[in-house]
Motif scaffolding. Structure first.
Motif, mmCIF file in Angstrom:
data_model
loop_
_atom_site.group_PDB
_atom_site.id
_atom_site.type_symbol
_atom_site.label_atom_id
_atom_site.label_comp_id
_atom_site.label_asym_id
_atom_site.label_seq_id
_atom_site.Cartn_x
_atom_site.Cartn_y
_atom_site.Cartn_z
ATOM 1 N N SER B 211 0.906 -1.109 -0.064
ATOM 2 C CA SER B 211 0.086 0.017 -0.158
ATOM 3 C C SER B 211 0.726 1.060 0.091
ATOM 4 O O SER B 211 0.842 2.203 0.841
ATOM 5 N N MET B 212 1.923 1.305 -0.773
ATOM 6 C CA MET B 212 2.902 2.304 -0.890
ATOM 7 C C MET B 212 2.323 3.650 -1.333
ATOM 8 O O MET B 212 1.411 3.688 -2.025
ATOM 9 N N ASP B 213 2.684 4.612 -0.310
ATOM 10 C CA ASP B 213 1.822 5.734 -0.413
ATOM 11 C C ASP B 213 2.985 7.118 -0.060
ATOM 12 O O ASP B 213 3.941 6.874 0.548
ATOM 13 N N ARG B 214 2.571 8.167 -0.835
ATOM 14 C CA ARG B 214 3.469 9.425 -0.858
ATOM 15 C C ARG B 214 2.370 10.468 -0.672
ATOM 16 O O ARG B 214 1.458 10.554 -1.364
ATOM 17 N N SER B 215 2.932 11.579 -0.119
ATOM 18 C CA SER B 215 2.325 12.963 -0.128
ATOM 19 C C SER B 215 2.765 13.960 -1.226
ATOM 20 O O SER B 215 4.180 13.881 -1.369
ATOM 21 N N VAL B 216 1.879 14.507 -2.104
ATOM 22 C CA VAL B 216 2.306 14.996 -3.299
ATOM 23 C C VAL B 216 1.705 16.626 -3.126
ATOM 24 O O VAL B 216 0.742 16.757 -2.701
ATOM 25 N N PRO B 217 2.579 17.389 -3.410
ATOM 26 C CA PRO B 217 1.978 18.918 -3.357
ATOM 27 C C PRO B 217 0.682 19.154 -4.274
ATOM 28 O O PRO B 217 0.799 18.527 -5.518
ATOM 29 N N LEU B 218 -0.352 19.595 -3.919
ATOM 30 C CA LEU B 218 -1.444 19.834 -4.900
ATOM 31 C C LEU B 218 -1.195 20.730 -5.774
ATOM 32 O O LEU B 218 -1.674 20.222 -7.081
ATOM 33 N N ALA B 219 -0.418 21.509 -5.812
ATOM 34 C CA ALA B 219 0.136 22.314 -7.014
ATOM 35 C C ALA B 219 0.730 21.626 -8.275
ATOM 36 O O ALA B 219 0.260 21.516 -9.276
ATOM 37 N N LYS B 220 1.398 20.400 -7.849
ATOM 38 C CA LYS B 220 1.904 19.608 -9.038
ATOM 39 C C LYS B 220 0.687 18.705 -9.325
ATOM 40 O O LYS B 220 0.505 18.485 -10.676
ATOM 41 N N GLY B 221 -0.419 18.144 -8.599
ATOM 42 C CA GLY B 221 -1.349 17.556 -9.028
ATOM 43 C C GLY B 221 -2.222 18.313 -10.018
ATOM 44 O O GLY B 221 -2.753 17.996 -10.933
ATOM 45 N N LEU B 222 -2.233 19.812 -9.743
ATOM 46 C CA LEU B 222 -2.687 20.668 -10.782
ATOM 47 C C LEU B 222 -2.309 21.113 -11.972
ATOM 48 O O LEU B 222 -2.850 21.667 -12.887
#
Lengths: 176, 421
Positions: B211-222
């Motif tokens: 269940s590998m997980d990472r936090s990503v800046p929302l700015a990158k997501g958008l």
């Protein structure tokens, strides 16, 4: 048809909001309560921690049954990661020994990771009580909590990890 | 047509003008090298005189290319399960695209066998409408394609070590690959779910047994994030995230979460194990740099490189790959004298932002010892550092994001080895 696709291209260029106007909207609504069944995320402030509690004593049993074969007696490691020791080895010239005790900045990460990924052969098989307990045992072995400590949703996020203050967030910059 | 380009070296130890091959002047050198080979009698081979094999449903490489494979394999400690990675055979590849079966792989508890009909992508957390998407639903969306490299943050980490590690382009640098990815812009799905303004990050999680997980800046997501469904035109391979993965162009590979099943919008990063215990950089005095996302400009010569022996003095083409997680490769310089002098390499089109870029330069090897290096500069002006510079700033314990200049030593016998210059 032509105007529609031309509109789509313009929308993409203008803004994220305009994109949705041309989206086929195929997402299936789900309630927040239903989504919770998949939600494994635990925040460093403890949001997401389940009910239940665990003790060092119980954790010692869980560790002996389900972890020792890969992480060794008292978390000494081999074949898998060493979970204990290494405090004081990170700043100097000697080879750093990174473990939960010496390196990890948050105790909540320990609960989160064990619950989602351990034991390697049977992830997501432990009860909340077992995860709290085995987390407590690993923290105890590292000298971070006493053998009397009880971990639950309130006390776990309050555990101060020794290496916490050495962690620095780089984003939105990047290092040299 | 043939503009005269002289074969006088443009930098030390025999580096020639990068335009030489392009404009044909190199023929002189090549002919003289080839002219020395003994003439052989041309026979009509057996395969010309017998019908060939029947058609195939899914093509495979020639059986003579069996040595071109991912590797090396990690020791099997847990009976064929557990974390591991294999690397792309960079020294055997050309151009900018990595074939799907050779794209490097990294997983934390095996490759899940996902039935696409049962797979769901959940978007929840700080959104107005939590949503799930099937693979079929996503196939209805307008798609975008882009060519992007993915590089594991641990790639080239051995070069922080005190001694030049023995190895090949593959074993030292093969945790990078490049493919054309096609899928749905994440921004479009986030828009549909309705982003709560309080959201600043999102957690991306895989459906694998870690269940590998990472936090990503929302700015990158958008910005340029994609839910990728296709890799080089076909569905993503299981080892690269079938049926869907997150693509975050230029960011450390681990964040491009494979087997993506969940995106949760949140205020703060979750401080997951793979962004604290791993993929953080231990710098000097015990300081740890967390959330250092883009993979900085880097280059490596793949031909010649260790394992590919030189076949006598003469003209060679030096070829390699360069890339930057911050934009386009602006230039690549090559040295044949261990960094004393540099010549500009030619860049093969297309040169794309956050994609592998092929560089080439002709070289007249005089048969003596040489040290080959390449140095990339990206369009932000960032220059790939020397080993001394990188370790000077970071110390040598950072483990991740190593992008210092690699040196290949060429001996008089024509053997190529990794060295520190």
């Amino acid at each position: 048809m032509f105007t529609r696709s031309a509109g789509f291209i313009v929308a993409l260029l203008v803004s994220g909001a305009a994109v949705a106007a041309e989206s086929p909207q195929r997402g299936q609504p789900i309630t927040a309560a239903e989504a919770a069944a998949w939600d494994l995320t635990i925040a460093p402030d403890g949001v997401g921690l389940p009910k239940g509690r665990g003790t060092v004593k119980r954790g010692e049993q869980v560790f002996a049954e389900k972890c020792v074969s890969c992480h060794g007696e008292k978390g000494e490691g081999k074949p898998a990661d060493k979970l204990v020791g290494g405090q004081g080895t990170l700043g100097g010239d000697q080879a750093p020994v990174k473990t939960v005790g010496s390196y990890w900045p948050y105790a909540t990460t320990l609960f989160d990771y064990i619950r989602r990924a351990m034991p390697l052969t049977e992830p997501q098989s432990l009860s909340a009580e077992e995860v709290y307990s085995v987390s407590a045992y690993v923290l105890y072995l590292n000298g971070i909590i006493t053998d009397k400590a009880v971990l639950d949703a309130k006390s776990l996020p309050r555990v101060k990890m020794p290496n916490r203050d050495n962690f620095h967030i780089v984003y939105p910059a990047k290092i040299q | 047509m043939l503009e005269h380009i002289d074969e006088t070296p443009v930098a030390g130890n025999g580096l020639l003008d990068r335009r030489m091959f392009l404009r044909g002047a190199g023929a002189i050198g090549l002919v003289s090298a080839a002219g020395s080979a003994a003439a052989e009698t041309l026979m009509v081979p057996a395969w010309t005189k017998t019908p060939g094999a029947w058609l195939q449903g899914y093509g495979q490489p020639s059986r003579f290319e069996g040595n071109v494979a991912r590797g090396p394999f990690p020791a099997d400690l847990y009976g064929g399960i557990g974390p591991g990675s294999t690397r792309a055979p960079l020294q055997n590849l050309e151009g900018m695209i990595t074939p799907n079966g050779l794209h490097f792989e990294r997983s934390h508890n095996g490759i899940p066998d996902i039935n696409p009909d049962q797979h769901r992508l959940l978007i929840h957390g700080l959104v107005k409408r939590p949503l799930t998407f099937t693979v079929e639903a996503l196939s209805r969306y307008p798609m975008t394609s882009r060519i992007a490299f993915i590089e594991c943050a641990g790639n080239s980490g051995a070069l922080y070590g005190p001694k030049a590690a023995e190895g090949t382009a593959q074993s030292l640098h093969g945790l990078v690959s490049c493919a054309e990815w096609t899928g749905v812009p994440l921004a479009m799905l986030l828009e549909e779910a309705g982003v709560d303004p309080a959201a600043k990050w999102f957690i991306a999680e895989g459906a694998d047994a870690a269940s590998m997980d990472r936090s990503v800046p929302l700015a990158k997501g958008l910005d340029d994030a994609m839910i990728a469904l296709y890799q080089n035109g076909e569905r993503i391979r299981p080892s690269n995230g079938y049926p869907m993965r997150l693509l975050l162009p230029g960011y450390q590979g681990n964040m491009n979460v494979k087997w993506l099943r969940r995106i949760k919008l949140v205020r703060e990063p979750a401080m997951t194990r793979d962004e604290t215990s791993k993929y953080s950089l231990l710098l000097k005095q015990g300081h740890v740099a967390q959330f250092n996302f883009p993979m900085d400009a880097k280059s490596v010569i793949t031909k010649p490189s260790p394992g590919l022996t030189m076949t006598g003095p003469g003209i060679y083409e030096i070829s390699g790959i360069a890339w930057s997680g911050n934009g386009k490769v602006a230039k690549v310089e090559v040295s044949a004298d261990g960094g004393k002098s540099w010549a500009l390499a030619a860049l093969s089109d297309p040169v794309l932002s956050k994609a592998l870029t092929r560089f080439r330069i002709p070289w007249r090897w005089d048969g003596g010892p040489a040290i080959l290096q390449s140095r990339a500069t990206d369009d932000s002006g960032y220059v790939q550092p020397t080993r001394e510079q990188q370790i000077g700033v970071r110390g040598s314990l950072a483990q991740y994001h190593c992008n210092l200049i690699t040196s290949w030593g060429v001996s008089a016998a024509g053997e190529v080895k990794h060295v520190y210059a």
